[in-house]
Design a protein around this motif. Structure first.
Motif, PDB file in Angstrom:
ATOM      1  N   LYS A 160       8.225   4.917 -11.349  1.00 29.79           N
ATOM      2  CA  LYS A 160       8.514   5.932 -10.666  1.00 29.79           C
ATOM      3  C   LYS A 160       9.865   5.966 -10.256  1.00 29.79           C
ATOM      4  O   LYS A 160      10.821   7.188 -10.184  1.00 29.79           O
ATOM      5  N   GLU A 167       0.803  -1.313  -0.105  1.00 26.95           N
ATOM      6  CA  GLU A 167      -0.059  -0.063  -0.034  1.00 26.95           C
ATOM      7  C   GLU A 167       0.854   1.269  -0.006  1.00 26.95           C
ATOM      8  O   GLU A 167       0.492   2.294  -0.612  1.00 26.95           O
ATOM      9  N   GLU A 168       2.010   1.152   0.701  1.00 30.73           N
ATOM     10  CA  GLU A 168       2.794   2.607   0.750  1.00 30.73           C
ATOM     11  C   GLU A 168       3.305   2.563  -0.647  1.00 30.73           C
ATOM     12  O   GLU A 168       3.661   3.724  -0.961  1.00 30.73           O
ATOM     13  N   ASN A 227       4.268   0.166 -11.617  1.00 31.86           N
ATOM     14  CA  ASN A 227       4.296   1.645 -11.331  1.00 31.86           C
ATOM     15  C   ASN A 227       5.317   2.028 -10.472  1.00 31.86           C
ATOM     16  O   ASN A 227       6.004   3.194 -10.742  1.00 31.86           O
ATOM     17  N   TRP A 228       5.671   1.239  -9.215  1.00 26.95           N
ATOM     18  CA  TRP A 228       6.883   1.656  -8.454  1.00 26.95           C
ATOM     19  C   TRP A 228       7.988   1.666  -9.266  1.00 26.95           C
ATOM     20  O   TRP A 228       8.837   2.579  -9.025  1.00 26.95           O
ATOM     21  N   ALA A 258       2.492   1.830  -3.368  1.00 30.57           N
ATOM     22  CA  ALA A 258       1.436   2.346  -4.350  1.00 30.57           C
ATOM     23  C   ALA A 258       1.179   3.663  -4.268  1.00 30.57           C
ATOM     24  O   ALA A 258       0.693   4.595  -5.178  1.00 30.57           O
ATOM     25  N   THR A 259       1.430   4.170  -3.287  1.00 36.62           N
ATOM     26  CA  THR A 259       1.090   6.039  -3.156  1.00 36.62           C
ATOM     27  C   THR A 259       2.483   6.570  -2.718  1.00 36.62           C
ATOM     28  O   THR A 259       2.296   7.730  -2.333  1.00 36.62           O
ATOM     29  N   THR A 273       5.714   8.939  -3.101  1.00 37.30           N
ATOM     30  CA  THR A 273       5.868  10.083  -3.763  1.00 37.30           C
ATOM     31  C   THR A 273       7.431  10.142  -3.889  1.00 37.30           C
ATOM     32  O   THR A 273       7.950   9.931  -2.664  1.00 37.30           O
ATOM     33  N   VAL A 296       0.956  -2.328  -9.198  1.00 35.88           N
ATOM     34  CA  VAL A 296       1.648  -1.574  -8.446  1.00 35.88           C
ATOM     35  C   VAL A 296       2.963  -1.799  -8.557  1.00 35.88           C
ATOM     36  O   VAL A 296       3.946  -0.866  -8.529  1.00 35.88           O
TER      37      VAL A 296
END
Length: 211
Positions: free
Chosen positions: A108, A40-41, A104-105, A43-44, A46, A101
């Motif tokens: 990033k 979860e962390e 995308n991780w 996925a969000t 920054t 997830v």
């Protein structure tokens, strides 16, 4: 000293990617302890600011010191935060349970390092080195299929961004990479560092096949 680094005690900290390290009090040797991020962390998450003040200080200092006399490689570019911050077991589970997830991780992390690399190029380095181990002595850290789906596209994107800036790009990885070497070459790297004989790699075989 950065505000996004969490000091746990005098010898232990969590860096800006969520990677936990510990340093021996008697010298400067620091080592990896664990990842700290959940699915979860991740996925969000920054990413840190690649343009934060001071990021290029060591690069500019080295170019000033030896530029024109020695080849200066810009380093510090890697995707290894993907498995260090999440933990290799956790990330392996994400590949199968939360592939969107995980994808995308890693993207990033690549985005961050593309911006970092562009700045390094502008500092006047002669070439770039993308580090981070993709293999160990028994073979790739993840299956060739996982490498091809999750890592290869990001490496290719990084190489293309740096080629567009006129840079040659060398890939560093330890370990036996034979099972992913075709994809490493397809990603467009100009060179390969640490063709490691102690784990069964043969520079003659690599050169004969890939030139």
């Amino acid at each position: 000293e950065r505000p996004d680094v969490t000091l746990l005690d005098d010898c232990t900290w969590i860096d800006e990617w969520g990677v936990k390290y510990r340093q021996r009090p008697i010298d400067s040797l620091a080592w990896y302890v664990s990842g700290t991020l959940s699915t979860e962390e991740v996925a969000t998450f920054t990413p840190p600011d690649p343009y934060a003040e001071g990021r290029m200080d060591s690069v500019t200092a080295m170019v000033r010191r030896v530029g024109g006399e020695m080849a200066v490689f810009g380093a510090g570019l890697a995707l290894l935060a993907s498995y260090l911050a999440r933990g290799i077991v956790g990330l392996t589970l994400d590949f199968y349970r939360a592939p969107y997830v995980a994808k995308n991780w890693i993207m990033k992390i690549a985005d961050y390092h593309i911006e970092l690399g562009k700045q390094i190029v502008d500092c006047g380095v002669d070439a770039l080195l993308i580090s981070g181990d993709d293999a160990e002595k028994g073979g790739p850290l993840f299956s060739p299929g996982i490498y091809r789906e999750f890592y290869y596209p990001q490496y290719k994107r990084m190489v293309e961004a740096f080629h567009a800036k006129g840079m040659m790009v060398v890939k560093h990885t330890d370990g036996n990479t034979y099972r992913i070497l075709d994809d490493m070459v397809r990603a467009g790297f100009d060179g390969y560092h640490a063709i490691e004989p102690i784990v069964g790699m043969d520079i003659g075989v690599v050169k004969e096949k890939y030139g």
